[in-house]
Write an enzyme that holds these catalytic residues in place. Structure first.
Site, short mmCIF file in Angstrom:
data_model
loop_
_atom_site.label_atom_id
_atom_site.label_comp_id
_atom_site.label_asym_id
_atom_site.label_seq_id
_atom_site.Cartn_x
_atom_site.Cartn_y
_atom_site.Cartn_z
N LYS A 1 1.06 -5.87 1.49
CA LYS A 1 -0.21 -5.52 0.84
C LYS A 1 -0.73 -6.60 -0.10
CE LYS A 1 0.36 -0.61 1.40
NZ LYS A 1 0.45 0.72 0.81
N ASP B 1 -5.26 3.49 -1.06
CA ASP B 1 -4.04 4.23 -1.44
C ASP B 1 -4.27 5.11 -2.66
OD1 ASP B 1 -2.35 3.41 0.57
OD2 ASP B 1 -1.49 1.75 -0.57
P1 NDP Z 1 6.98 -2.80 -1.28
O1 NDP Z 1 7.95 -3.39 -0.31
O2 NDP Z 1 5.78 -3.59 -1.67
O3 NDP Z 1 7.76 -2.39 -2.62
C1 NDP Z 1 8.97 -1.72 -2.54
C2 NDP Z 1 9.42 -1.30 -3.93
O4 NDP Z 1 10.59 -0.48 -3.77
C3 NDP Z 1 9.83 -2.45 -4.85
O5 NDP Z 1 9.37 -2.16 -6.14
C4 NDP Z 1 11.36 -2.44 -4.78
O6 NDP Z 1 11.98 -2.87 -5.97
C5 NDP Z 1 11.63 -0.97 -4.63
N1 NDP Z 1 12.91 -0.63 -3.96
C6 NDP Z 1 13.23 -0.78 -2.67
N2 NDP Z 1 14.47 -0.31 -2.42
C7 NDP Z 1 14.94 0.14 -3.61
C8 NDP Z 1 16.16 0.74 -4.01
N3 NDP Z 1 17.13 0.97 -3.13
N4 NDP Z 1 16.31 1.08 -5.30
C9 NDP Z 1 15.31 0.86 -6.20
N5 NDP Z 1 14.13 0.30 -5.88
C10 NDP Z 1 13.94 -0.06 -4.60
O7 NDP Z 1 6.53 -1.39 -0.65
P2 NDP Z 1 5.18 -0.58 -0.87
O8 NDP Z 1 4.87 -0.55 -2.31
O9 NDP Z 1 4.13 -1.03 0.06
O10 NDP Z 1 5.62 0.87 -0.37
C11 NDP Z 1 6.63 1.61 -1.10
C12 NDP Z 1 6.88 2.93 -0.38
O11 NDP Z 1 5.74 3.78 -0.47
C13 NDP Z 1 7.17 2.76 1.10
O12 NDP Z 1 8.19 3.66 1.45
C14 NDP Z 1 5.86 3.11 1.76
O13 NDP Z 1 6.05 3.62 3.07
C15 NDP Z 1 5.36 4.20 0.82
N6 NDP Z 1 3.90 4.32 0.83
C16 NDP Z 1 3.36 5.48 1.29
C17 NDP Z 1 2.02 5.67 1.27
C18 NDP Z 1 1.47 6.97 1.75
O14 NDP Z 1 0.27 7.02 2.07
N7 NDP Z 1 2.26 8.03 1.77
C19 NDP Z 1 1.08 4.63 0.82
C20 NDP Z 1 1.76 3.46 0.28
C21 NDP Z 1 3.12 3.31 0.32
P3 NDP Z 1 12.20 -4.45 -6.29
O15 NDP Z 1 10.89 -4.94 -6.80
O16 NDP Z 1 13.26 -4.45 -7.33
O17 NDP Z 1 12.62 -5.10 -5.00
#
Ligand code: NDP
Length: 280
Positions: free
Chosen positions: A70, A107
């Site tokens: 994104k 979103d």
């Molecule tokens: P990104 O990859 O941009 O960000 C992922 C985030 O999750 C980061 O902050 C990362 O932390 C954190 N993270 C990942 N694994 C872990 C873990 N095991 N423990 C703690 N923190 C963790 O993803 P998005 O922001 O694009 O999406 C996030 C989620 O939201 C996804 O599952 C996506 O499918 C969902 N989503 C759903 C939507 C809907 O319409 N329902 C819309 C948008 C998103 P770090 O920075 O430390 O790596």
């Protein structure tokens, strides 16, 4: 029938096989009688920019963008809506006939629509909210709550510097995940915007018991519909909002951006998605 004149759109991400977006958009296309098709593209992280660049001119009408692209999507676009700029992330790219790319972020609209539907009476202005995660989804949520008048948006992330990068722009306070209990003090909502819990891959170890009793707990992950995070919230008797409601809420304005008309309210896309989410 897919033919030579079929209008194409899709969703790009990695992973993307879990996405419900194709089911929603194709159901809306069929109901509207539009000669269109919507597919999913799983793209290697280092090929996203060349993939998007190759679509300039409109081979596809547009793309929804999901993790982890994104931020890159916004950076690649020629222009962006205010809400995408504020979020620092785009989940919608529209390919204009003149070769330009327009970015938007729906979103936040989806998130607030989900709260309105599943937590009626919830008022974003009524108190602080805590958002777990600092990726594109979290940025969109933070921008939406800030724009809706939330007085204190707290960002809690495993990598605290990324949380800080959001609060530097939008205000509010950044926390490391180890300080989640402090971030939950007095909140009216907690939103999981991390990818933990996706496809049943373990829960995020967040101390939900530290939230006030009236707090609404939301998970952006919608597969499974009731994630371990939401199940823990329900066990604590907290009101919950699921990620599917948000997905549908962000998909409707995306459909409008791609095809120039609103999706039909006659199609029960939630029922369709729930059927697809059922374990086989
Ligand atoms: P990104 O990859 O941009 O960000 C992922 C985030 O999750 C980061 O902050 C990362 O932390 C954190 N993270 C990942 N694994 C872990 C873990 N095991 N423990 C703690 N923190 C963790 O993803 P998005 O922001 O694009 O999406 C996030 C989620 O939201 C996804 O599952 C996506 O499918 C969902 N989503 C759903 C939507 C809907 O319409 N329902 C819309 C948008 C998103 P770090 O920075 O430390 O790596």
């Amino acid at each position: 029938m897919i033919g030579g004149a079929t209008l194409l759109a899709g969703v790009v991400g990695n992973p993307v096989a879990h996405s419900m977006s194709p089911a929603l958009h194709n159901a809306w296309l069929a109901a509207a009688g539009i000669d269109g098709a919507y597919v999913a593209f799983r793209i290697a992280e280092d090929r996203f920019a060349s993939f998007v660049d190759g679509l300039r001119g409109g081979s596809l009408r547009g793309l929804n963008v999901t993790l982890p692209f994104k931020g890159q999507a916004l950076a690649l676009a020629d222009r962006a809506s205010d809400r995408a700029t504020m979020a620092g992330a785009a989940n919608v790219l529209v390919f204009e006939p003149n070769g330009e790319i327009a970015a938007d972020n729906t979103d936040g609209l989806g998130l607030l629509a989900a709260f309105a539907e599943q937590a009626p009476g919830f008022d974003p202005k009524a108190g602080p909210v805590a958002i777990l995660g600092a990726g594109g989804g979290a940025r969109g949520a933070a921008a939406a709550f800030a724009a809706a008048g939330c007085p204190d948006v707290r960002i809690v992330n495993r990598t605290q510097a990324k949380a800080q990068a959001i609060t530097d722009i939008l205000g509010g306070e950044a926390f490391g995940l180890h300080r989640a209990a402090a971030a939950f003090d007095g909140v009216i909502a907690v939103i999981n915007a991390t990818s933990a819990g996706l496809a049943g891959e373990g829960d995020l170890d967040a101390p939900l018991e530290a939230t006030p009793a009236g707090c609404v707990i939301m998970d952006m992950v919608y597969k499974p519909l009731i994630t371990p995070f939401l199940a823990r919230a329900r066990a604590l008797d907290r009101q919950t909002v699921d990620g599917l409601a948000m997905l549908i809420g962000q998909a409707a304005p995306s459909f409008e951006a791609f095809y120039g008309r609103s999706p039909s309210a006659e199609v029960d896309v939630r029922a369709l998605a729930l059927k697809l989410l059922e374990p086989r």
